[in-house]
Motif scaffolding. Structure first.
Motif, PDB file in Angstrom:
ATOM      1  N   LEU A  23       0.855  -1.181   0.000  1.00 28.05           N
ATOM      2  CA  LEU A  23       0.000   0.000   0.000  1.00 28.05           C
ATOM      3  C   LEU A  23       0.887   1.225   0.000  1.00 28.05           C
ATOM      4  O   LEU A  23       1.851   1.288   0.764  1.00 28.05           O
ATOM      5  N   SER A  24       0.609   2.166  -0.886  1.00 24.85           N
ATOM      6  CA  SER A  24       1.371   3.402  -0.779  1.00 24.85           C
ATOM      7  C   SER A  24       0.437   4.600  -0.745  1.00 24.85           C
ATOM      8  O   SER A  24      -0.388   4.795  -1.634  1.00 24.85           O
ATOM      9  N   VAL A  25       0.571   5.336   0.331  1.00 19.02           N
ATOM     10  CA  VAL A  25      -0.236   6.532   0.545  1.00 19.02           C
ATOM     11  C   VAL A  25       0.614   7.711   0.104  1.00 19.02           C
ATOM     12  O   VAL A  25       1.761   7.842   0.532  1.00 19.02           O
ATOM     13  N   GLU A  26       0.057   8.541  -0.776  1.00 22.30           N
ATOM     14  CA  GLU A  26       0.860   9.655  -1.276  1.00 22.30           C
ATOM     15  C   GLU A  26       0.165  10.988  -1.060  1.00 22.30           C
ATOM     16  O   GLU A  26      -0.954  11.185  -1.511  1.00 22.30           O
ATOM     17  N   ARG A  27       0.841  11.846  -0.384  1.00 18.00           N
ATOM     18  CA  ARG A  27       0.420  13.238  -0.175  1.00 18.00           C
ATOM     19  C   ARG A  27      -1.041  13.342   0.241  1.00 18.00           C
ATOM     20  O   ARG A  27      -1.811  14.157  -0.286  1.00 18.00           O
ATOM     21  N   LEU A  28      -1.437  12.507   1.191  1.00 21.67           N
ATOM     22  CA  LEU A  28      -2.831  12.464   1.627  1.00 21.67           C
ATOM     23  C   LEU A  28      -3.161  13.689   2.479  1.00 21.67           C
ATOM     24  O   LEU A  28      -2.424  14.019   3.408  1.00 21.67           O
ATOM     25  N   THR A  29      -4.255  14.364   2.126  1.00 19.30           N
ATOM     26  CA  THR A  29      -4.711  15.521   2.897  1.00 19.30           C
ATOM     27  C   THR A  29      -6.196  15.389   3.157  1.00 19.30           C
ATOM     28  O   THR A  29      -6.951  15.037   2.260  1.00 19.30           O
ATOM     29  N   MET A  30      -6.587  15.622   4.389  1.00 20.64           N
ATOM     30  CA  MET A  30      -8.012  15.577   4.721  1.00 20.64           C
ATOM     31  C   MET A  30      -8.358  16.831   5.498  1.00 20.64           C
ATOM     32  O   MET A  30      -7.772  17.120   6.534  1.00 20.64           O
ATOM     33  N   ARG A  31      -9.296  17.577   4.956  1.00 25.53           N
ATOM     34  CA  ARG A  31      -9.656  18.855   5.539  1.00 25.53           C
ATOM     35  C   ARG A  31     -11.135  18.820   5.917  1.00 25.53           C
ATOM     36  O   ARG A  31     -11.963  18.380   5.121  1.00 25.53           O
ATOM     37  N   PHE A  32     -11.468  19.208   7.143  1.00 28.82           N
ATOM     38  CA  PHE A  32     -12.878  19.380   7.530  1.00 28.82           C
ATOM     39  C   PHE A  32     -13.105  20.862   7.734  1.00 28.82           C
ATOM     40  O   PHE A  32     -12.769  21.395   8.791  1.00 28.82           O
ATOM     41  N   GLY A  33     -13.639  21.544   6.741  1.00 32.76           N
ATOM     42  CA  GLY A  33     -13.802  22.989   6.865  1.00 32.76           C
ATOM     43  C   GLY A  33     -12.439  23.623   7.095  1.00 32.76           C
ATOM     44  O   GLY A  33     -11.534  23.483   6.281  1.00 32.76           O
ATOM     45  N   GLY A  34     -12.269  24.299   8.235  1.00 37.20           N
ATOM     46  CA  GLY A  34     -11.000  24.954   8.507  1.00 37.20           C
ATOM     47  C   GLY A  34      -9.975  24.043   9.170  1.00 37.20           C
ATOM     48  O   GLY A  34      -8.820  24.403   9.317  1.00 37.20           O
ATOM     49  N   LEU A  35     -10.413  22.861   9.567  1.00 37.86           N
ATOM     50  CA  LEU A  35      -9.519  21.977  10.311  1.00 37.86           C
ATOM     51  C   LEU A  35      -8.742  21.066   9.359  1.00 37.86           C
ATOM     52  O   LEU A  35      -9.326  20.380   8.532  1.00 37.86           O
ATOM     53  N   LEU A  36      -7.444  21.073   9.510  1.00 31.37           N
ATOM     54  CA  LEU A  36      -6.600  20.211   8.698  1.00 31.37           C
ATOM     55  C   LEU A  36      -6.318  18.961   9.520  1.00 31.37           C
ATOM     56  O   LEU A  36      -5.465  18.975  10.404  1.00 31.37           O
ATOM     57  N   ALA A  37      -7.061  17.884   9.259  1.00 28.25           N
ATOM     58  CA  ALA A  37      -6.922  16.687  10.082  1.00 28.25           C
ATOM     59  C   ALA A  37      -5.704  15.878   9.664  1.00 28.25           C
ATOM     60  O   ALA A  37      -5.004  15.315  10.505  1.00 28.25           O
ATOM     61  N   ILE A  38      -5.479  15.794   8.356  1.00 25.84           N
ATOM     62  CA  ILE A  38      -4.273  15.121   7.869  1.00 25.84           C
ATOM     63  C   ILE A  38      -3.625  16.052   6.860  1.00 25.84           C
ATOM     64  O   ILE A  38      -4.288  16.572   5.958  1.00 25.84           O
ATOM     65  N   ASP A  39      -2.324  16.270   7.024  1.00 27.69           N
ATOM     66  CA  ASP A  39      -1.639  17.277   6.230  1.00 27.69           C
ATOM     67  C   ASP A  39      -0.521  16.622   5.433  1.00 27.69           C
ATOM     68  O   ASP A  39       0.514  16.273   5.987  1.00 27.69           O
ATOM     69  N   ASP A  40      -0.758  16.398   4.140  1.00 26.27           N
ATOM     70  CA  ASP A  40       0.297  15.998   3.217  1.00 26.27           C
ATOM     71  C   ASP A  40       1.087  14.795   3.736  1.00 26.27           C
ATOM     72  O   ASP A  40       2.299  14.833   3.845  1.00 26.27           O
ATOM     73  N   MET A  41       0.362  13.725   4.014  1.00 22.10           N
ATOM     74  CA  MET A  41       1.015  12.568   4.612  1.00 22.10           C
ATOM     75  C   MET A  41       1.305  11.498   3.562  1.00 22.10           C
ATOM     76  O   MET A  41       0.474  11.198   2.721  1.00 22.10           O
ATOM     77  N   SER A  42       2.500  10.934   3.606  1.00 19.75           N
ATOM     78  CA  SER A  42       2.850   9.830   2.718  1.00 19.75           C
ATOM     79  C   SER A  42       3.360   8.673   3.563  1.00 19.75           C
ATOM     80  O   SER A  42       4.032   8.886   4.571  1.00 19.75           O
ATOM     81  N   LEU A  43       3.018   7.460   3.154  1.00 21.42           N
ATOM     82  CA  LEU A  43       3.437   6.288   3.931  1.00 21.42           C
ATOM     83  C   LEU A  43       3.385   5.054   3.032  1.00 21.42           C
ATOM     84  O   LEU A  43       2.457   4.900   2.240  1.00 21.42           O
ATOM     85  N   ASP A  44       4.383   4.195   3.150  1.00 20.24           N
ATOM     86  CA  ASP A  44       4.355   2.907   2.450  1.00 20.24           C
ATOM     87  C   ASP A  44       4.135   1.792   3.464  1.00 20.24           C
ATOM     88  O   ASP A  44       4.721   1.820   4.542  1.00 20.24           O
ATOM     89  N   VAL A  45       3.289   0.840   3.096  1.00 15.98           N
ATOM     90  CA  VAL A  45       3.056  -0.306   3.964  1.00 15.98           C
ATOM     91  C   VAL A  45       3.503  -1.550   3.214  1.00 15.98           C
ATOM     92  O   VAL A  45       3.015  -1.815   2.111  1.00 15.98           O
ATOM     93  N   ALA A  46       4.448  -2.285   3.799  1.00 14.86           N
ATOM     94  CA  ALA A  46       4.984  -3.462   3.126  1.00 14.86           C
ATOM     95  C   ALA A  46       4.111  -4.678   3.405  1.00 14.86           C
ATOM     96  O   ALA A  46       3.459  -4.760   4.445  1.00 14.86           O
ATOM     97  N   ALA A  47       4.117  -5.623   2.452  1.00 14.12           N
ATOM     98  CA  ALA A  47       3.369  -6.857   2.638  1.00 14.12           C
ATOM     99  C   ALA A  47       4.002  -7.670   3.762  1.00 14.12           C
ATOM    100  O   ALA A  47       5.202  -7.555   4.026  1.00 14.12           O
TER     101      ALA A  47
END
Lengths: 279, 436
Positions: A9-33
């Motif tokens: 699994l590779s997560v790239e530049r994930l951002t999650m915004r709820f209105g003004g709240l930045l819950a996840i900011d530009d997150m990247s992560l690799d998950v190995a099997a």
């Protein structure tokens, strides 16, 4: 750190915004099997939001979540609805505040997890309604699988008990057993050790290691109990205010200055990490 | 192990004999004042007389009856045990998922026996058979709504809309296109199911109170359309002279040109034939509904309905498509309501929007809730209570509804989960040698 082959699994530049709240900011992560990846961070760091984005419960504002499915090829999880993430991509999650089907028995809980295969075998319930052999075979197989997991998680004595009537620690295990019945490639566990006593935590450690090494299931683990995270994780990612502040092996994380600052500066309740971090 | 298990459930013939003697003794004690002694009117004065032979017969019957009952129970239990023990460890029989409580099973079979023989005992009492038919319509509606409310947990306050769709589909098809009852039945069911999906689609995201309000509105919309769309539904005047159902093409009416039920079987025509036929028809429809719903409950879709009631988010996390599961519950519940509507139209011969008001929805919902959500037998008991109470209360005139309300309050105080709140698992794990 991570294996040379392409990550599961590779997560790239994930951002999650709820209105003004930045819950996840530009997150990247690799998950190995076949590995256990820990996700830690103080309360409110965005760990559960991260899980919700992976499993289709939230649509991320930006970024991508790619899964390298051995049979189906590349899948974009952020585009799938939650039930397809579980059914097609085989990325299955548990919940921080246990979500079982409380009035149904433990065995029934595990049968519901195999709904798609059984529903297919029952041919829109017609084969099932008339009790055709093809459906009965599929049902037997599903029961055998459920019983198999119940036996390995030492829940078999409670198979006929309503799930909601069982103690907390057992409910945690039932939730994991139920998730395993979906045949996960990647199992996302949201605080599986919360509320467990030390002996149960130790058992959980063994189970998680066994699932990753022997069953080949990749595990993504959110956990506050450092005795679990540091013990079982191959790789750890630390979140704070929605941002990834550190990543690496458990020993590396324990010495990371940013991590120590984040924990001591933000939350007095999580002093265990500090204690662990001092050799 | 096997013999040990058996031993706990069966008793030796000597013990059985002792047991019967004890029962006979109690019968004797009770029987002496109740049967053995009687008063006779002799020339204006009362005199006590004895009836020892009758008393003796009574005691003998009690003795023999107890022996037979005890024997039957032992046989039944031993049979159940052997069946359960025959099951392999890893392959649990889903067949053993039938009611584990023998008492409830017996009550169910007894109720079926009473239902089957009722018209034989009351063949000349039109009122009893008619009331029983009404009870059965509500039982069938309750079983249909049970799918939506009891199993899937979707609070539906507009169930009567599907009942109306079924009734009007048959009414229109029969009076304008000359369809028979049996031809219209599946079409009306499909039509009601379509309406179920039409209601279900926009309400997929709603739960609880919000869903209840939307379904309430839907029920009213259907009724208001029926009142106002005069060309289609006849408006407030309704649809009259809807044909009665036939017995495999044989009509149940006074002898005429065509062969009728009475002339075909060489019977003397009696108006009660039709009443009894209608009774058995709704009994058959209700029983088919019952078997269908209890089988569906044990299939993956049925378990998914219940899981949806328990936790929708967990269902999604298990890969279950919530949309399909909810729509199937709406469609199947609506279809069963539609079938009941067809029967209603055929029985009455006349339908108008007045028969499909909100209070009908409320009564059907009350039957499901009072009976115990998801319990099939509970629905029967609740339907009996809710239909018979107002009937029995006719003598109390205006206090009738007060009595009705008081009874509902009392049931909810004593049994907050409904008359039968116990949930029977759809399957049961039975390990080898386990006697459960």
């Amino acid at each position: 750190m991570s294996t040379a082959s392409a990550p599961l699994l590779s997560v790239e530049r994930l951002t999650m915004r709820f209105g003004g709240l930045l819950a996840i900011d530009d997150m990247s992560l690799d998950v190995a099997a076949r590995q256990i990846t820990g996700v830690i961070g103080p309360n409110g760091a965005g760990k559960t939001t991260f899980f919700n984005c992976l499993t289709g419960f939230y649509k991320p504002t930006e970024g991508s979540v790619r899964l390298n499915h051995p049979q189906r090829g590349l899948m974009r999880l952020e585009t799938l609805p939650s039930h397809e993430v579980a059914h097609k991509a085989q990325v299955v999650r548990t919940f921080q505040n246990i979500r079982l089907f409380p009035k149904m028995t433990v065995l029934e809980n595990l049968m519901v997890a195999q709904h798609n295969a059984l529903q297919h075998a029952s041919r829109f319930s017609l084969a099932g309604l008339f009790g055709l052999a093809s459906y009965r075979r599929a049902e037997k197989k599903a029961i055998a699988k459920a019983i198999g997991w119940l036996k390995r998680l030492e829940l078999i004595d409670k198979a006929n008990t309503a799930a909601g009537d069982l103690p907390y620690g057992m409910q945690r295990r039932i939730e994991i057993a139920r998730a395993l019945c979906v045949d996960p490639l990647l199992l996302c566990l949201d605080e599986p050790a919360a509320g467990l006593n030390p002996r149960e935590s130790a058992e959980l450690n063994d189970l998680l290691k066994h699932l990753a090494r022997d069953e080949g299931i990749a595990i993504l683990l959110i956990e506050h109990d450092m005795s679990v995270v540091m013990n079982v994780s191959d790789h750890i990612c630390v979140l704070n205010y929605g941002r990834k502040i550190a990543e690496g092996t458990p020993t590396h994380i324990q010495q990371d200055a940013n991590v120590i600052k984040a924990y001591l500066g933000e939350d007095d309740a999580d002093e265990e990490l500090h204690a662990e971090a001092k050799p | 192990m096997a013999t040990l298990v058996l031993a706990t459930h069966t008793i030796s013939p000597a013990a059985r004999f002792k047991d019967a003697v004890a029962v006979a003794f109690i019968a004797l004690l009770l029987g002496i004042p109740m049967i053995g002694l009687t008063t006779v009117d002799q020339g204006g004065t009362l005199r006590v007389a004895t009836r020892w032979p009758t008393l003796f017969a009574f005691v003998a019957v009690a003795f023999a009856g107890r022996l037979i009952l005890r024997f039957a129970i032992d046989q039944f239990k031993a049979h159940q045990l052997t069946r359960e023990r025959a099951v392999d460890v890893t392959t649990v029989a889903s067949a053993s998922g039938r009611a584990a409580s023998p008492l409830l099973t017996w009550v169910g079979w007894a109720a079926l026996g009473v239902a089957l023989t009722l018209p034989i005992f009351f063949s000349d009492n039109r009122y009893v058979v008619d009331t029983a038919t009404t009870v059965l319509i509500y039982v069938m509606l309750g079983w249909g709504l049970n799918v939506v409310v009891g199993l899937a947990g979707l609070l539906d306050l507009g169930y009567v809309a599907f009942y109306a769709v079924g009734a009007y589909t048959y009414g229109i098809l029969a009076t304008q296109f000359g369809w028979s009852f049996w031809e219209a039945l599946p079409v009306a069911g499909a039509m009601a199911a379509t309406f179920g999906v039409i209601l279900g689609w926009p309400t997929l995201r709603l739960r609880g109170d919000y869903l209840a309000i939307v379904t309430l509105g839907f029920g009213e919309i259907v009724r208001v359309i029926l009142v106002n769309w005069t060309e289609l539904s006849g408006g407030p005047n309704g649809i009259a002279s809807i044909p009665r159902p036939t017995f495999f093409g044989l009509e149940l009416k006074p002898p005429g040109d065509d062969p009728t039920f009475a002339s075909f079987f060489g019977l003397e025509y009696s108006p009660s034939h039709r009443i009894i036929f209608l009774y058995y028809l709704i009994l058959a429809l209700a029983l088919i509904t019952n078997v269908f719903v209890s089988r569906m409950r044990k299939l993956p879709i049925g378990r998914a309905w219940e899981a949806m009631r328990e936790d929708e988010i967990a269902c999604k996390a298990m890969g279950i498509n919530a949309r399909n599961v909810k729509l199937s519950a709406f469609a199947i519940g609506a279809m069963l309501g539609g079938f009941a509507g067809v029967f209603f139209a055929a029985r009455m011969g006349f339908i108008s929007p007045e028969s499909f008001t909100f209070s009908e929805s409320a009564i059907i919902l009350a039957i499901v809730v009072l009976g115990g959500m998801g319990s099939q037998l509970g629905v029967v008991l609740a339907a009996l209570v809710l239909v018979l109470l107002p009937e029995l209360g006719r003598d109390f005139a205006e206090y009738r509804m007060l009595l009705f309300g008081a009874a509902m309050v009392m049931i909810m105080v004593w049994k907050p989960g409904g008359i039968l709140a116990h949930r029977e698992p759809t399957m049961r794990y039975v390990a080898e040698g386990d006697s459960r």
